[in-house]
Design a protein around this motif. Structure first.
Motif, PDB file in Angstrom:
ATOM      1  N   SER A 122     -15.538 -54.446 -12.805  1.00  0.00           N
ATOM      2  CA  SER A 122     -15.342 -54.175 -14.213  1.00  0.00           C
ATOM      3  C   SER A 122     -13.868 -53.946 -14.510  1.00  0.00           C
ATOM      4  N   ALA A 123     -13.400 -54.483 -15.637  1.00  0.00           N
ATOM      5  CA  ALA A 123     -11.988 -54.423 -15.992  1.00  0.00           C
ATOM      6  C   ALA A 123     -11.798 -53.730 -17.329  1.00  0.00           C
ATOM      7  N   ARG A 124     -10.644 -53.103 -17.489  1.00  0.00           N
ATOM      8  CA  ARG A 124     -10.277 -52.470 -18.751  1.00  0.00           C
ATOM      9  C   ARG A 124      -8.992 -53.088 -19.254  1.00  0.00           C
ATOM     10  N   GLU A 125      -8.956 -53.450 -20.522  1.00  0.00           N
ATOM     11  CA  GLU A 125      -7.759 -53.993 -21.143  1.00  0.00           C
ATOM     12  C   GLU A 125      -6.985 -52.880 -21.828  1.00  0.00           C
ATOM     13  N   GLY A 126      -5.722 -53.167 -22.197  1.00  0.00           N
ATOM     14  CA  GLY A 126      -4.927 -52.185 -22.909  1.00  0.00           C
ATOM     15  C   GLY A 126      -3.487 -52.150 -22.446  1.00  0.00           C
ATOM     16  N   VAL A 127      -2.756 -51.126 -22.917  1.00  0.00           N
ATOM     17  CA  VAL A 127      -1.328 -50.970 -22.628  1.00  0.00           C
ATOM     18  C   VAL A 127      -1.141 -50.499 -21.199  1.00  0.00           C
ATOM     19  N   GLY A 128      -0.126 -51.043 -20.528  1.00  0.00           N
ATOM     20  CA  GLY A 128       0.165 -50.679 -19.150  1.00  0.00           C
ATOM     21  C   GLY A 128       1.201 -49.576 -19.034  1.00  0.00           C
ATOM     22  N   ASP A 129       1.704 -49.385 -17.831  1.00  0.00           N
ATOM     23  CA  ASP A 129       2.654 -48.311 -17.537  1.00  0.00           C
ATOM     24  C   ASP A 129       4.069 -48.677 -17.989  1.00  0.00           C
ATOM     25  N   LEU A 130       4.784 -47.680 -18.512  1.00  0.00           N
ATOM     26  CA  LEU A 130       6.152 -47.864 -19.006  1.00  0.00           C
ATOM     27  C   LEU A 130       7.146 -47.747 -17.860  1.00  0.00           C
ATOM     28  N   THR A 131       8.050 -48.725 -17.773  1.00  0.00           N
ATOM     29  CA  THR A 131       9.140 -48.688 -16.795  1.00  0.00           C
ATOM     30  C   THR A 131      10.455 -48.393 -17.507  1.00  0.00           C
ATOM     31  N   LEU A 132      11.211 -47.444 -16.974  1.00  0.00           N
ATOM     32  CA  LEU A 132      12.546 -47.119 -17.469  1.00  0.00           C
ATOM     33  C   LEU A 132      13.532 -47.306 -16.321  1.00  0.00           C
ATOM     34  N   GLY A 133      14.627 -48.013 -16.598  1.00  0.00           N
ATOM     35  CA  GLY A 133      15.581 -48.294 -15.539  1.00  0.00           C
ATOM     36  C   GLY A 133      17.019 -48.195 -16.006  1.00  0.00           C
ATOM     37  N   ALA A 134      17.902 -47.825 -15.090  1.00  0.00           N
ATOM     38  CA  ALA A 134      19.348 -47.824 -15.322  1.00  0.00           C
ATOM     39  C   ALA A 134      19.976 -48.721 -14.263  1.00  0.00           C
ATOM     40  N   PHE A 135      20.859 -49.631 -14.697  1.00  0.00           N
ATOM     41  CA  PHE A 135      21.411 -50.594 -13.757  1.00  0.00           C
ATOM     42  C   PHE A 135      22.919 -50.691 -13.880  1.00  0.00           C
ATOM     43  N   LEU A 136      23.502 -51.325 -12.875  1.00  0.00           N
ATOM     44  CA  LEU A 136      24.939 -51.599 -12.860  1.00  0.00           C
ATOM     45  C   LEU A 136      25.121 -53.054 -12.456  1.00  0.00           C
ATOM     46  N   GLN A 137      25.660 -53.852 -13.387  1.00  0.00           N
ATOM     47  CA  GLN A 137      25.968 -55.252 -13.120  1.00  0.00           C
ATOM     48  C   GLN A 137      27.367 -55.309 -12.515  1.00  0.00           C
TER      49      GLN A 137
END
Length: 314
Positions: A122-137
Motif C-alpha cells: 500500500s502506498a501513500r501520496e503527498g508532500v515529501g521531506d524538505l531538504t535545506l543545503g548550503a554550498f560553496l561553488q
C-alpha cells in the motif's frame, strides 16, 4: 550565447527524494542531476528555479540476494515533481561563490499492483521531506584558451522529516527521520566539447520513532549509512545541445538498526545507466532529459526511471 562545452548548465545544489520510501533508506537523488553538475550556474550569481518531473516504473521488488520477492505481481508506477530554489551568491575574495538551496518533492501519483489489491504494498501520496543545503561553488580553473577545465562544488545538506508518513503504508513520500547527506560535485573538461561529471554523497540517517508496522512491536529503527553517486559524460554538439550517458550507484555500508541492534541482510544497493541530453534555449532557460535502466538491485526495487529537468533564472 557561449557554447555548452564552455559553461555548465546546472547549479542544482542537490535534489531530495523522488521515489517513495519502500525499504529502509530514504528517497535519494539517484540520477536526478547529471550533465555539467559540478559547474556553476549558466547565467552567473542570482536566483534560479529548477523543476524536476520524475516518472518511475518497476516490476521487481528484490530481496538481499537480488531475487524477486514472492508477490503475485510487482508493478509500481510513480510520478514525482520536485521543486528546487537555488541562490548563487556573488564571488568571495578568492573567487568561490556561496549559495543555498531548498528542495521539496511531492509524490503526486503512486499506482501499486501487487496482485493482492495493494494490501501488501500500500502506498501513500503527498508532500515529501524538505531538504535545506548550503554550498560553496569553488573557482573554475581554465585552459590556456580561456575555456573551463575543472569545476567543483561542495555542499552540506539536511533532510527534515516534513513529508507525509503513515506507518501502516509500505510506501511513503516522507521518511519520518532526519538525514545528513553532504556531497562533492565535479565536472572536468577533457576537450572543449567533451567532459565528465560526478557527484559523490555520504548519507547518515537518524532514528524513526514510529517505525513501519512491518517491523513488528519495536520502539525505533535507524536506517544504515550509505554512499551514493551520480555519473555522466557529455559531448557538446553545438552551442545549445549536448548529448551523453549518465548513471547512478548506491550502496548501504552499515546495517539497519532495530531498537539499537544491528539487523543483517537488509543492506541496499543498485546501479543504473542510460542516455540523455541537455538543451539551452538561452542562458536563463535550460532543459535536461535522462532515462535510466536499473541493474543488480538488492533489498530495493529495480526498474526504469525517466527524468526531465527545467532550469530557469528568476
Amino acid at each position: 550565447m557561449r557554447t555548452l562545452s564552455r559553461f555548465g548548465l546546472l547549479a542544482a545544489a542537490s535534489l531530495a527524494s523522488t521515489l517513495a520510501q519502500a525499504y529502509d533508506l530514504p528517497g535519494l537523488n539517484l540520477g536526478s542531476t547529471s550533465f555539467y553538475d559540478g559547474a556553476p550556474a549558466p547565467d552567473g550569481p542570482g536566483w534560479y528555479l529548477a523543476e524536476y518531473l520524475i516518472y518511475g516504473k518497476t516490476s521487481r521488488f528484490n530481496d538481499q540476494n537480488g531475487r524477486k520477492l514472492p508477490l503475485p505481481k510487482q508493478d509500481l508506477t510513480t510520478f514525482a515533481p520536485v521543486t528546487q530554489l537555488i541562490y548563487l551568491g556573488q564571488p568571495l575574495a578568492n573567487g568561490a561563490m556561496p549559495g543555498f538551496t531548498a528542495i521539496l518533492p511531492w509524490l503526486a501519483h503512486a499506482d501499486v499492483d501487487d496482485g493482492l489489491g495493494g494490501q501488501a504494498l500500500s502506498a501513500r501520496e503527498g508532500v515529501g521531506d524538505l531538504t535545506l543545503g548550503a554550498f560553496l561553488q569553488l573557482p573554475t580553473t581554465t585552459r590556456p584558451d580561456g575555456g573551463p577545465r575543472w569545476a567543483q562544488r561542495i555542499e552540506a545538506e539536511i533532510v527534515a522529516p516534513t513529508g507525509r508518513y503513515d506507518r501502516d503504508r509500505a510506501i511513503n513520500p516522507g521518511s519520518n527521520f532526519w538525514s545528513f547527506n553532504p556531497y562533492y560535485a565535479t565536472t572536468y573538461w577533457l576537450t572543449p566539447q567533451w567532459s565528465v561529471t560526478g557527484r559523490f554523497w555520504y548519507l547518515w540517517n537518524g532514528k524513526n520513532d514510529q517505525p513501519l508496522r512491518s517491523f513488528g512491536a519495536v520502539s525505533d529503527t535507524q536506517a544504515g549509512q550509505a554512499l551514493h553517486a551520480n555519473f555522466a559524460t557529455q559531448y557538446a554538439l553545438n552551442d545549445r545541445l549536448s548529448i551523453g550517458l549518465s548513471g547512478y550507484w548506491l550502496r548501504q555500508i552499515t546495517d539497519t538498526q532495530v531498537d539499537g541492534h544491528d539487523v543483517s541482510g537488509r543492506r541496499e544497493k543498485v546501479w543504473a545507466w542510460g542516455p540523455g541530453f541537455t538543451y539551452a534555449f538561452s542562458r536563463q532557460n535550460l532543459v535536461t532529459v535522462n532515462s535510466y535502466f536499473e541493474q543488480d538491485a538488492e533489498n530495493r526495487t529495480e526498474g526504469r526511471k525517466f527524468v526531465v529537468n527545467f532550469l530557469h533564472r528568476l
